[in-house]
Design an enzyme around this catalytic site. Structure first.
Site, mmCIF file in Angstrom:
data_model
loop_
_atom_site.group_PDB
_atom_site.id
_atom_site.type_symbol
_atom_site.label_atom_id
_atom_site.label_comp_id
_atom_site.label_asym_id
_atom_site.label_seq_id
_atom_site.Cartn_x
_atom_site.Cartn_y
_atom_site.Cartn_z
ATOM 1 N N GLU A 105 -10.729 -2.132 4.085
ATOM 2 C CA GLU A 105 -9.395 -1.623 4.422
ATOM 3 C C GLU A 105 -9.191 -0.242 3.821
ATOM 4 O OE1 GLU A 105 -6.658 -4.839 3.074
ATOM 5 O OE2 GLU A 105 -6.352 -5.222 5.206
ATOM 6 N N ASP A 165 0.786 -1.244 0.000
ATOM 7 C CA ASP A 165 0.000 0.000 0.000
ATOM 8 C C ASP A 165 0.819 1.297 0.000
ATOM 9 O OD1 ASP A 165 -1.618 -2.121 0.774
ATOM 10 O OD2 ASP A 165 -2.264 -1.196 2.641
#
Ligand SMILES: *[C@@H]1O[C@H](CO)[C@@H](O)[C@H](O)[C@H]1NC(C)=O
Ligand SMILES: *[C@@H]1O[C@H](CO)[C@@H](O)[C@H](O)[C@H]1NC(C)=O
Ligand SMILES: *[C@@H]1O[C@H](CO)[C@@H](O)[C@H](O)[C@H]1NC(C)=O
Ligand SMILES: *[C@@H]1O[C@H](CO)[C@@H](O)[C@H](O)[C@H]1NC(C)=O
Ligand SMILES: *[C@@H]1O[C@H](CO)[C@@H](O)[C@H](O)[C@H]1NC(C)=O
Ligand SMILES: *[C@@H]1O[C@H](CO)[C@@H](O)[C@H](O)[C@H]1NC(C)=O
Ligand SMILES: *[C@@H]1O[C@H](CO)[C@@H](O)[C@H](O)[C@H]1NC(C)=O
Ligand SMILES: *[C@@H]1O[C@H](CO)[C@@H](O)[C@H](O)[C@H]1NC(C)=O
Ligand SMILES: *[C@@H]1O[C@H](CO)[C@@H](O)[C@H](O)[C@H]1NC(C)=O
Ligand SMILES: *[C@@H]1O[C@H](CO)[C@@H](O)[C@H](O)[C@H]1NC(C)=O
Ligand SMILES: *[C@@H]1O[C@H](CO)[C@@H](O)[C@H](O)[C@H]1NC(C)=O
Ligand SMILES: *[C@@H]1O[C@H](CO)[C@@H](O)[C@H](O)[C@H]1NC(C)=O
Length: 554
Positions: free
Chosen positions: A230, A54
């Site tokens: 998320e 990420d």
């Protein structure tokens, strides 16, 4: 993490740290990278070595430097041992690798995803003498718990000190993560969105000092659930054609995306300082591929301007097993930086319109142009484009609404292996655009979906196709970014031929095509043996004396 030894090599002081496993993790200097390999993207960001996921902590500083942090395992090419890697850029294409920014303190800890803000007014008290203090807000993962922690940087985001009062939010949960913080001026509060991952809930917390946080509301069970929520983001986005700024809440889901694995959905709506209210309860997905996850918007872009977004261009279904260069030892790339607006174009009322950020700093030469392609084919050998990266666009006008016929296709082929990446448009169909990565031979996996398609968006008799191919990543934008997709692909031979062909067009339909070669952003930075060393000035230097990406003192 324990500091095992402090070494001084030449003018560069660095500590060698033994983390999980036994590989050393350098501090104080960036990791060097080899960006020359056949699969290495040349205008997309990828880590110098090892595994990235990420994007984190994205912010723009007062000097106009973009900071990109990222989930980073500096010791392996699969996820684990999570740190925050760091890179900076002035134009979002030429990245300078920086030293790792945030480290775990013990082998059990992971510094998981989060965000960063510039605390210009010293609300935190960490920055009595400066307006450029940076606070990172991240999840500390341990086997027992996921808590939200903060760390502060007095040198503009290069090195961080963990707050002695951590954690700042702890709820005794192992599934509570990914805080993204923005400043809400009307209430003079910091606002955090954070995921109660397995309860399908985005918590909204507020704070006046980044240290004490108050739970304000929950946004629960909306849109697609997958199996986890998320990486939430809340951001203001201009609505095209109006003066309105809307809030958009973006939520990544994994696993359980409609195409399998990971994807990102968004909710247009409003926010009043405590509660986010979506315009409706629909899930909207901005990407019709499956390599767009955990994206983040830069903190600090001017209010009212289209915010800039970067996603992790991969999918947990296969991210840890895709090929990487045999000598290069790296995995995963970020998406292109994208500029985003909302527009009311399709029947759904709100479309996230996403286009590449200004590519002009990586344009090389125009390598093909045809303003009257007709029912013809443009064949192009671009093996002379050293980067292997190409931008192309095709405009189609005069498309009738009745008895529409015709196709427009593009095919990138490898002259050495015959592999190809293809896509095209059926002007008469309801699901007219397709993309096929199945004729690429370097990776086969049951989850590595071959074919993608999206629905009809022709309006006003016009259609526009834009695409960027970059060695192992392809991004396509339809009709000015109303639809887009990212597709990674792993060829055995480099793709170096392009064919764009149209056929069976209705009389009067016009097709014009432009193709540009792109310059490698990484080659511009490499030393004489091809290594990108990054910013090797020692930590704590003022940004004023920092060496810029072009080797000039900034
Ligand atoms: C970088 O990688 C390429 C391709 O894998 C390899 O040929 C080259 O030797 C490497 N360069 C260095 C300096 O290791
Ligand atoms: C801020 O400046 C004051 C006055 O010059 C000084 O006493 C103090 O140590 C400085 N604080 C920090 C954190 O640098
Ligand atoms: C935290 O949660 C665990 C698992 O649910 C539970 O066993 C433990 O008692 C909780 N600890 C506290 C302090 O509430
Ligand atoms: C900083 O303070 C100014 C003046 O009070 C205010 O307008 C602004 O919203 C504040 N910004 C942040 C990020 O604290
Ligand atoms: C918000 O959601 C979390 C996770 O489901 C839950 O623990 C908490 O009690 C909720 N808070 C409120 C005020 O509803
Ligand atoms: C945005 O609005 C302008 C003018 O209202 C229009 O010309 C343009 O096509 C719109 N763009 C999109 C992507 O909707
Ligand atoms: C914000 O919206 C919520 C939900 O609609 C409402 O309960 C709350 O009173 C609103 N707050 C303000 C300050 O308007
Ligand atoms: C979008 O445009 C349609 C048609 O012009 C209109 O009916 C609808 O109200 C608009 N929706 C929004 C959210 O503005
Ligand atoms: C569309 O096709 C039908 C069947 O061939 C024909 O009858 C009709 O005239 C066509 N319409 C137009 C506008 O070309
Ligand atoms: C484009 O590709 C489609 C699908 O393979 C095919 O049906 C069509 O004939 C092609 N068009 C051209 C102009 O090659
Ligand atoms: C393309 O071919 C169709 C017949 O398949 C024809 O009607 C049309 O006029 C052609 N267009 C051009 C620009 O030649
Ligand atoms: C396509 O249209 C856009 C927007 O009108 C224009 O900027 C671009 O130059 C056109 N490209 C081609 C290949 O005609």
């Amino acid at each position: 993490m324990t500091i095992a030894s402090l070494l001084a090599i030449g003018a560069i002081a660095f500590a060698v740290v033994r983390a999980q496993g036994s590989a050393p993790v350098p501090t104080g200097v960036p990791i060097a990278g080899n960006y020359t390999g056949a699969l290495r993207p040349q205008i997309h960001f990828s880590p110098p070595e090892h595994f990235m996921n990420d994007p984190n902590g994205m912010f723009i500083d007062a000097e106009g430097t973009y900071h990109l942090y990222y989930q980073y395992n500096p010791t392996d090419i699969v996820a684990g041992n999570q740190h925050w890697g760091h890179a900076t850029s002035k134009d979002l294409y030429h990245w300078e690798n920086q030293q790792i920014a945030i480290f775990p303190d013990t082998p059990e800890e992971g510094i998981f995803s989060g965000s960063a803000v510039v605390d210009v007014n010293n609300t935190s008290g960490f920055f009595p003498n400066q307006t450029n203090g940076v606070v990172a807000i991240y999840t500390l993962n341990t086997p027992q718990e996921e808590t939200q922690e903060i760390a502060y940087s007095t040198d503009g985001g290069y090195t961080f000190t963990k707050y002695s009062g951590n954690p700042v939010i702890s709820i005794n949960s192992t599934q509570f993560r990914d805080p993204k913080v923005i400043w809400h001026a009307p209430t003079s509060k910091w606002v955090m969105v954070v995921s109660y991952a397995q309860e399908f809930t985005i918590g909204i917390f507020t704070s006046s000092n980044l240290k004490q946080w108050t739970h304000a509301s929950n946004f629960t069970n909306q849109g697609l659930l997958g199996l986890q929520y998320e990486c939430p983001n809340m951001v203001t986005i201009p609505m095209n054609g109006t003066n309105e700024l809307m809030y958009v809440l973006m939520i990544s889901i994994n696993p359980g995306a409609p195409q399998g694995g990971s994807i990102t959905q968004y909710f247009p709506g409003s926010f009043n300082g405590t509660h986010f209210t979506a315009v409706d309860n629909a899930a909207r997905i901005a990407d019709f591929g499956k390599d767009n996850y955990a994206g983040q918007f830069f903190y600090g872009t001017p209010d009212g301007q289209p915010p800039i977004f970067i996603a992790w261009a991969s999918n947990w279904e296969y991210s840890q097993v895709v090929p990487t260069g045999p000598l290069e030892n790296w995995r995963s790339a970020m998406s292109l930086p994208r500029v985003n607006t909302l527009a009311n174009i399709t029947r759904t009322g709100y479309d996230l319109v996403s286009l590449p950020y200004d590519l002009s700093t990586v344009y090389d030469t125009q390598i093909a142009k045809n303003s009257s392609l007709g029912n013809g084919t443009l064949l192009l050998d671009y093996s002379t484009v050293a980067s292997g990266a190409v931008y192309f666009e095709a405009n189609v006008t005069g498309i009738p609404t009745i008895n529409t016929t015709g196709t427009l296709n593009f095919t990138f082929t490898s002259s050495t292996t015959g592999e190809s990446l293809r896509g095209g448009f059926f002007f008469g169909g309801d699901t007219p655009f397709w993309l096929d990565r199945g004729k690429i031979g370097g990776f086969d996996n049951p989850f590595f979906t071959d074919k993608f398609s999206t629905n009809n968006i022709i309006s006003n008799g016009k259609f526009q196709l834009q695409g960027v191919i970059d060695r192992s990543i392809f991004e396509v934008f339809l009709d000015g970014g109303i639809r887009s997709a990212i597709a990674t692909f792993f060829p055995e031979g480099p793709l170096d031929q392009l064919a764009i062909s149209a056929g069976d067009l209705n009389p009067g339909v016009k097709v014009s095509v432009n193709v540009w070669g792109l310059k490698s952003a990484w080659a511009a930075e490499a030393n004489s043996n091809g290594t990108v060393t990054g910013n090797s000035t020692t930590a704590g230097n003022s940004t004023a004396s920092r060496r810029g990406i072009y080797g000039k003192l900034e």
